[in-house]
Design a protein around this motif. Structure first.
Motif, mmCIF file in Angstrom:
data_model
loop_
_atom_site.group_PDB
_atom_site.id
_atom_site.type_symbol
_atom_site.label_atom_id
_atom_site.label_comp_id
_atom_site.label_asym_id
_atom_site.label_seq_id
_atom_site.Cartn_x
_atom_site.Cartn_y
_atom_site.Cartn_z
ATOM 1 N N PHE A 110 0.857 -1.175 0.000
ATOM 2 C CA PHE A 110 0.000 0.000 0.000
ATOM 3 C C PHE A 110 0.897 1.229 0.000
ATOM 4 O O PHE A 110 1.722 1.407 0.897
ATOM 5 N N THR A 111 0.765 2.097 -1.032
ATOM 6 C CA THR A 111 1.654 3.235 -1.210
ATOM 7 C C THR A 111 0.888 4.543 -1.146
ATOM 8 O O THR A 111 -0.353 4.557 -1.096
ATOM 9 N N GLU A 112 1.642 5.634 -1.172
ATOM 10 C CA GLU A 112 1.023 6.963 -1.190
ATOM 11 C C GLU A 112 0.194 7.160 -2.457
ATOM 12 O O GLU A 112 -0.810 7.866 -2.463
ATOM 13 N N ARG A 113 0.608 6.535 -3.551
ATOM 14 C CA ARG A 113 -0.161 6.672 -4.800
ATOM 15 C C ARG A 113 -1.550 6.081 -4.643
ATOM 16 O O ARG A 113 -2.529 6.603 -5.199
ATOM 17 N N ASP A 114 -1.684 4.981 -3.862
ATOM 18 C CA ASP A 114 -3.010 4.402 -3.618
ATOM 19 C C ASP A 114 -3.876 5.373 -2.832
ATOM 20 O O ASP A 114 -5.086 5.487 -3.080
ATOM 21 N N ILE A 115 -3.268 6.104 -1.883
ATOM 22 C CA ILE A 115 -4.048 7.079 -1.104
ATOM 23 C C ILE A 115 -4.539 8.199 -2.014
ATOM 24 O O ILE A 115 -5.686 8.638 -1.936
ATOM 25 N N VAL A 116 -3.642 8.673 -2.905
ATOM 26 C CA VAL A 116 -4.046 9.729 -3.828
ATOM 27 C C VAL A 116 -5.162 9.235 -4.751
ATOM 28 O O VAL A 116 -6.113 9.959 -5.057
ATOM 29 N N ARG A 117 -5.054 7.960 -5.195
ATOM 30 C CA ARG A 117 -6.090 7.397 -6.076
ATOM 31 C C ARG A 117 -7.431 7.361 -5.359
ATOM 32 O O ARG A 117 -8.479 7.728 -5.937
ATOM 33 N N LEU A 118 -7.450 6.925 -4.079
ATOM 34 C CA LEU A 118 -8.709 6.880 -3.320
ATOM 35 C C LEU A 118 -9.232 8.285 -3.067
ATOM 36 O O LEU A 118 -10.452 8.520 -3.092
ATOM 37 N N THR A 119 -8.314 9.216 -2.817
ATOM 38 C CA THR A 119 -8.746 10.603 -2.577
ATOM 39 C C THR A 119 -9.367 11.193 -3.834
ATOM 40 O O THR A 119 -10.405 11.877 -3.781
ATOM 41 N N ALA A 120 -8.736 10.965 -4.989
ATOM 42 C CA ALA A 120 -9.277 11.498 -6.245
ATOM 43 C C ALA A 120 -10.641 10.913 -6.554
ATOM 44 O O ALA A 120 -11.509 11.587 -7.130
ATOM 45 N N ALA A 121 -10.858 9.656 -6.175
ATOM 46 C CA ALA A 121 -12.160 9.023 -6.420
ATOM 47 C C ALA A 121 -13.179 9.383 -5.354
ATOM 48 O O ALA A 121 -14.330 8.935 -5.421
ATOM 49 N N ARG A 122 -12.754 10.201 -4.357
ATOM 50 C CA ARG A 122 -13.635 10.622 -3.256
ATOM 51 C C ARG A 122 -14.216 9.423 -2.528
ATOM 52 O O ARG A 122 -15.366 9.409 -2.113
ATOM 53 N N ALA A 123 -13.413 8.389 -2.392
ATOM 54 C CA ALA A 123 -13.866 7.192 -1.695
ATOM 55 C C ALA A 123 -13.821 7.439 -0.192
ATOM 56 O O ALA A 123 -12.920 8.105 0.313
ATOM 57 N N SER A 124 -14.779 6.888 0.518
ATOM 58 C CA SER A 124 -14.823 7.014 1.972
ATOM 59 C C SER A 124 -13.794 6.073 2.581
ATOM 60 O O SER A 124 -13.694 4.907 2.203
ATOM 61 N N LEU A 125 -13.025 6.592 3.529
ATOM 62 C CA LEU A 125 -11.972 5.800 4.163
ATOM 63 C C LEU A 125 -12.385 5.270 5.530
ATOM 64 O O LEU A 125 -11.602 4.601 6.194
ATOM 65 N N ILE A 126 -13.593 5.546 5.923
ATOM 66 C CA ILE A 126 -14.074 5.115 7.238
ATOM 67 C C ILE A 126 -14.508 3.652 7.147
ATOM 68 O O ILE A 126 -15.154 3.234 6.183
ATOM 69 N N ASN A 127 -14.142 2.882 8.173
ATOM 70 C CA ASN A 127 -14.500 1.458 8.274
ATOM 71 C C ASN A 127 -13.976 0.655 7.092
ATOM 72 O O ASN A 127 -14.585 -0.334 6.666
ATOM 73 N N VAL A 128 -12.853 1.099 6.517
ATOM 74 C CA VAL A 128 -12.249 0.368 5.402
ATOM 75 C C VAL A 128 -10.975 -0.292 5.915
ATOM 76 O O VAL A 128 -10.153 0.357 6.558
ATOM 77 N N LYS A 129 -10.827 -1.585 5.617
ATOM 78 C CA LYS A 129 -9.629 -2.327 5.982
ATOM 79 C C LYS A 129 -8.570 -2.145 4.904
ATOM 80 O O LYS A 129 -8.876 -1.917 3.732
ATOM 81 N N ILE A 130 -7.311 -2.297 5.324
ATOM 82 C CA ILE A 130 -6.206 -2.123 4.387
ATOM 83 C C ILE A 130 -6.223 -3.196 3.311
ATOM 84 O O ILE A 130 -5.813 -2.975 2.170
#
Length: 757
Positions: A110-130
């Motif tokens: 899991f990298t910083e690029r994955d975080i940026v990808r989830l942020t760009a997709a406006r995905a909710s990060l609450i109650n999400v497992k790695i």
């Protein structure tokens, strides 16, 4: 092929492996992972530093540019590192990615690029497992001697990744390799980075955005363009002049900041609203820029010094031209490029060798020419030698005549030297006699001063001892009988009171006598009178003790004495001169005693030093008394007037020194007087009042004790004498007076009486 002449340096992959990567379990909440990755980078409290103070901070952190920014927004650039640089590099590299481990097996990365990808997709990060968002399967490389840095770089380019887990034969994780770890392990090859320039490897297609863009927009740009940063720019006008067009205004982007994937990770970990954050408020600024003509070695050094991973390339006018990252620096490790460089170097070596051979041939020709010249010089030398021999014969004849003349002159000079030597010896003998007479005179003066002081001290000791002896017996008689007299008087008063009680009406004759003697006053005043007599007897006894303590006639050897007792005894003896008299006020004595141990010395001599210096201070204050009388006579008030005062301070100096400072606020003295004050027979007092021996003897006493006596004074500022002596004497101090010991007049029985009740 690789040339055989210049082998490549060791490019083993092992030094580039980070063996302590960040790992988490698959069921770890994503928000916890974000917080963990963010804390590795910065765990500092917020600061109010300006952007100028944070220019050397990490480029990966965001900066707060406006006063209106929400107080909850962090100022990443204001986080100052408290650990060593190596700790910073380790934490920085580990915070770029997280290895998801199921036991000892690698599940994914899991990298910083994955975080940026989830942020760009406006995905909710609450109650999400790695495990729900990791990249599977992970691209890995098995640890082997056959794999080197080129293998890792090839996988980076092939799969467009920035993190490569290294596993062993059992699929266990050994560590992780990144562009940053490769650069640190190789420090890239100095030769290659010095031969290449920023323009050769920079990325000219730079993704940039205006300062008004939101952080969410920047994350979407990073995700769509697959870049790790976005340069923040603003448009400025540029005036261009040439022959055909005099003025032309053009718009070009000027870089003012940068936002990276790490910034997005930190903002997500802080649960900020990225859509409301503008780039101008969070971008890292000021930027660290390079010129296209700079070498890659300069870029590498700048990244290390600034501790950043990317540098912006700008023109002289500030125009954005490109960007250089750690990945760009690693492009110089392309095998084909390295082999080409080596071939160029070999060609340069061959050309240089050929030039050296040509130079060697020219040198051989020059050597042959020089040999021919040497032969000609040798022939000329022989001719010159023949001429010299002929001239030498002529000079020998002239020399013989000169020698004869010189012998005659030497004889005359010898006679003159003998006469001069006799004269010099006579003058030297006279000078020695004069110096001897001067030393003898000085010694006589010194001996005279010592004899005078010896007699003075002898007379003073006998006088003090005689006074103490004469006063001791009657005062002991008075002091011993006062208690009995008080008891007798009290018994008589009790009897008188009992008589009055039983005979309240005396006969008229007794009543008249009672009124005549004022019996009531007599009963009240008689006990007070006896008390006053007892106080006076105590004071006389204290004075006798002080006189004995001051003279110390029975102490010819060194003893440990209390310096403060000696000072107090001296002050008690001089109390008459310190008290107020007709026409003048008293002299105030301020004692500031330190905690001093007992000092090994000759107590009587040290007390004499105190007596002389304090007496001189009293004499100096006579001028102050005259000034005080003049002020009172003229009825004027002087706001600068200070009452005559003597300060006595004691303190420890080092481990084996004590200092006694005696200071007055008298008239002071000039520098000329201060320089001569310790000379024998020098005095500024009127004729008949001073002998000029007191301070000279004091100086000798202190010097014999291995100490120092100094004076600090200026006209109108008073004087301060500093006496500094050791606590323990290295050798026994001899008296500066005659070794004749004065016989004490007070017997031992009398001494016991003085210390008795």
């Amino acid at each position: 092929m690789q040339p055989n002449a210049l082998p490549l340096p060791c490019l083993s992959l092992d030094p580039a492996i980070d063996r302590q990567p960040l790992t988490v379990a698959p069921d770890t909440p994503l928000l916890d992972v974000l917080a963990l990755m963010s804390q590795l980078r910065s765990s500092c409290e917020l600061s109010s530093r300006t952007q100028g103070d944070t220019s050397a901070a990490s480029e990966d952190a965001s900066q707060k540019a406006g006063e209106g920014m929400n107080a909850a927004l962090p100022h990443p650039a204001s986080c100052w590192l408290s650990q060593e640089e190596s700790d910073f590099d380790t934490a920085d590299a580990a915070g770029h990615c997280v290895l998801v481990m199921q036991g000892s097996q690698l599940v994914g990365v899991f990298t910083e690029r994955d975080i940026v990808r989830l942020t760009a997709a406006r995905a909710s990060l609450i109650n999400v497992k790695i495990a729900d968002v990791i990249t599977q399967p992970a691209i890995t490389l098995r640890q082997s001697d056959a794999h080197d840095v080129f293998t890792a770089l090839s996988l980076f380019r092939q799969h467009r990744i920035r993190h490569l887990p290294i596993i062993d034969d059992n699929a266990g994780v050994v560590g992780i390799v990144t562009h940053d770890s490769i650069r640190k392990a190789l420090q890239p090859v100095n030769l290659l980075t010095r031969l290449r320039y920023v323009a050769d490897v920079m990325t000219s297609q730079v993704v940039h955005a205006p300062v008004t863009a939101s952080v969410l927009d920047l994350a979407q740009i990073m995700a769509s363009q697959l870049v790790s940063c976005v340069v923040i720019t603003e448009q400025r006008e540029n005036r261009i002049e040439n022959k055909e067009i005099k003025t032309l205004n053009s718009q070009f982007p000027v870089p003012v900041g940068i936002v990276t994937e790490r910034d997005v990770v930190q903002f997500q970990a802080m649960e900020l609203d990225l859509a409301k954050l503008q780039a101008i408020d969070v971008m890292s600024t000021p930027l660290f820029c390079l010129q296209p003509s700079d070498s890659l070695w300069v870029a590498h050094q700048e990244m290390q010094r600034r501790r950043v991973r990317r540098l912006v390339v700008a023109s002289n006018q500030g125009e954005l031209l490109g960007i250089v990252s750690q990945t760009s620096l690693l492009q110089v490790l392309n095998p084909a490029d390295m082999y080409n460089v080596i071939e160029v170097l070999q060609q340069a070596v061959e050309e240089r060798t050929k030039a050296l051979e040509n130079s060697n041939e020219r040198l051989r020709c020059e050597i042959a020419e020089r040999k021919r010249a040497e032969k000609a010089l040798r022939q000329a030398h022989d001719n010159l030698k023949k001429q010299v021999e002929e001239q030498t014969a002529e000079l020998a004849q002239a020399n013989a005549l000169l020698k004869k003349d010189i012998i005659e002159r030497v004889a005359v000079e010898t006679a003159l030297r003998k006469s001069e030597a006799q004269k010099t010896r006579l003058i030297s003998s006279l000078q020695k006699q004069a110096e001897h007479l001067e030393q003898t005179l000085h010694q006589l003066q010194k001996t005279q001063a010592q004899l005078i002081q010896t007699e003075k001290m002898s007379s003073l000791g006998q006088l003090v001892a005689g006074i103490a002896h004469e006063i001791n017996n009657p005062i002991n008689f008075i002091y011993g009988n006062l208690s009995y007299a008080g008891q007798y008087v009290q018994d008589l008063l009790n009897l008188l009171q009992l008589y009055i009680k039983h005979h309240p009406q005396p006969v008229p004759e007794i009543q008249i006598e009672i009124e005549a003697i004022d019996l009531d006053f007599l009963k009240t005043d008689l006990p007070k009178l006896l008390g006053s007599m007892k106080v006076g007897a105590n004071r006389i006894r204290d004075l006798v003790l002080s006189l004995r303590n001051f003279s110390r006639l029975d102490e010819a050897q060194q003893k440990f004495v209390n310096i403060h007792d000696g000072i107090n005894s001296t002050l008690l003896i001089l109390q008459n001169q310190l008290e107020a008299k007709a026409g003048r006020s008293g002299i105030q004595v301020i004692k500031e005693y330190g905690n001093l141990p007992a000092v090994e010395c000759l107590g009587g001599q040290i007390n004499q030093v105190f007596m002389n210096i304090i007496s001189n201070a009293i004499d100096a204050l006579e001028e102050v008394f005259a000034k005080e009388a003049w002020v009172k006579a003229h009825g004027e008030e002087n706001i600068n007037y200070q009452p005559p005062t003597i300060w006595i301070r004691t303190e420890l100096v080092g481990k084996n020194q004590v200092a006694i400072r005696i200071e007055d606020n008298g008239i002071g003295m000039t520098e000329a007087v201060r320089c001569q004050m310790f000379d024998p027979f020098f005095t500024t007092k009127p004729v008949g009042k001073g002998t000029g021996l007191g301070l000279s003897i004091c100086y000798q006493i202190v010097e014999k004790h291995g100490g120092q006596l100094k004076c600090v004074s200026a006209p109108g500022e008073g004087s301060e004498f500093v006496i500094q002596i050791p606590i323990r004497q290295a050798t026994h101090t001899e008296s500066v007076y005659s070794p004749r010991r004065l016989k004490p007049t007070i017997e031992r029985s009398e001494e016991q009486q003085l210390h008795g009740a």
